[in-house]
Design an enzyme around this catalytic site. Sequence first.
Site: not given
Length: 331
Positions: A16, A45, A128, A130, A168, A226-228
């Site tokens: 992104c 991440h 996390h 963030e 996010t 990686s969360s996403n």
Amino acid sequence: MNLPQEVVLAQPRGFCAGVDRAIEIVERALIKFGAPIYVRHEIVHNTYVVNDLKAKGAIFVDTLEGIPEGSIVIFSAHGVSRALQQEAVERGLKVYDATCPLVTKVHVEVAKLAREGYEFIMIGHAGHPEVEGTMGQLEGGIYLVQDLSDVNKIQPRQTEKLALVTQTTLSVDDAREITAAIRARFPAVREPKQQDICYATQNRQDAVKLLTRQVQMVIVVGSQTSSNSNRLLELAKRMGTPAYMVDSASELQDAWFKGMARIGLTAGASAPEILVQQVIERIKQISGVTVRTMDGVTEDMRFPLPKGLKLEGDAEPERSALHVRAQDAQP
């Protein structure tokens, strides 16, 4: 056994704008100032990205302790607390902030509403970076909700001025469900004018929902941290499709492909396109598949860089394989 016949690529997938910006900040700093450049936490991440930048001279640290005075330190895309920002000043460090502008937007909103007397509920994952960064914008008055069971546990000091913010990179569906429960308990809660979950997270999750209708199995390229990427894996499974996440093509297992004629492939927002292409090549070694990119959103968002990273002649650093965009890749 029946071998795969087609690989269907999700669109969009991979990097992104916030991730691309963060990596470019580190690369430009290395070119302009030379190694070492210190980076607080993983810049994004992804194991491949971190190792690539390490090889170029970046040093990744979890704390600022021990960084020599006057050194350059870059804050990761996830954002940091006010306390960490102050510590960097006190230690005499030169900071370049790679926090994603969409995370910064949340920080600004928290600071603004806190001045107006608001307390906050934050939907996110404990630990996390963030979440730590956003909650660290305040000394108190912000309560973390990780799942539905947490909604009834939190006890704000007051409910007249209560605002909601989110990490996010959450599951859009999970966040919607938790938000509804928070709204039911606190009807006057102030919600963001625009949802905090970023456009890239939303787009990649929407693409996976479409992808699962076309394939028999989904592979997500991304790191465990990686969360996403994890949310994409969970979503594919929730849609009833077998799914696996790999950090690299070497982690693929032949047994996964037995009886799977059509394979779906996507990548988290911190995973570079080169890893996707390597996975495709590995699958082609198993079976002579065709590759098709499904229709989807083309992202053209780009965020400005911090001041002070202009290079001679305003040339950009040599664009490595990290910066190949999904829409530019040739399967």
